[in-house]
Design an enzyme around this catalytic site. Structure first.
Site, short mmCIF file in Angstrom:
data_model
loop_
_atom_site.label_atom_id
_atom_site.label_comp_id
_atom_site.label_asym_id
_atom_site.label_seq_id
_atom_site.Cartn_x
_atom_site.Cartn_y
_atom_site.Cartn_z
N GLY A 174 0.82 -1.34 -0.16
CA GLY A 174 -0.04 -0.07 0.04
C GLY A 174 0.90 1.12 0.01
CB SER A 186 2.21 3.59 -4.80
OG SER A 186 3.39 2.95 -5.08
CB SER A 245 13.77 0.70 1.30
OG SER A 245 12.34 1.11 1.51
#
Ligand code: ADP
Length: 179
Positions: free
Chosen positions: A17, A19, A86
């Site tokens: 979720g 973006s 990341s």
């Protein structure tokens, strides 16, 4: 007037979720006259990071470069919303070190793998299961959950608006004048 800007670094699996929350958060910040910009991993991989693949080293470089861009934007008084997987703790820590401690907010966008897979927003999980993609985070590539994120959002239990509200409430507590 805007008094302080932040690095809001979202980390989590594909489909968790990041973006979606980033877009709504950007809208909120702009509506409140806050200068903000989204650094979205998928978008950056089409340009700045188009030479990078999905090996551990390339993922590290992807995060490092994005951190450097965040630094430039931060120095121009922009609040940066980072939306990229990341996956490695050490790389996220390096990004944190680039900024003043009270300006960096690590946001764990947390969603169980089966739910991400069921959402399959980009059709990537289906490709992984068909063997068309490998080195996919959470499946055959490592994801290291944050140990002490400033915020932990469970997107399988919360709506997008609830997630955005939790972030903005946190920012208000940090600096009421900023929002
Ligand atoms: P990511 O950027 O992490 O890969 P996306 O934002 O592209 O993930 O996709 C997340 C999907 O999950 C979207 O279809 C979104 O509508 C849905 N979703 C459901 N609940 C939430 C929530 N609380 N926060 C964010 N997305 C959510």
């Amino acid at each position: 007037m805007q008094s302080k800007n932040y690095i809001l670094w979202m980390t989590g699996l594909s489909g968790a979720g990041k973006s979606t929350i980033a877009k709504k958060l950007l809208e909120f910040l702009k509506n409140n006259n806050h200068n903000a910009y989204v650094l979205d991993g998928d978008v950056l991989r089409k340009g700045l990071n188009s030479d990078l693949g999905f090996s551990d080293n390339d993922r590290k470089e992807n995060v490092r470069r994005t951190g450097e861009v965040a630094k430039i934007l931060y120095s121009a008084n922009v609040t940066v919303i980072g939306a990229l997987i990341s996956p490695f703790r050490v790389d996220r820590e390096k990004i944190r070190q680039l900024f003043p401690a009270d300006c960096f907010v690590e946001i764990f966008v947390d969603c169980p793998l089966p739910v991400c897979e069921q959402r399959d927003v980009k059709g990537l999980y289906a490709k992984v299961r068909k063997g068309e993609i490998s080195s996919f985070t959470g499946i055959d590539s490592t994801y290291e959950k944050p140990l002490h994120p400033e915020l932990h959002l469970q997107t399988d239990e919360m709506t997008v608006d609830e997630c955005v509200l939790e972030i903005t409430e946190y920012l208000k507590k940090l600096n009421t004048a900023a929002l």
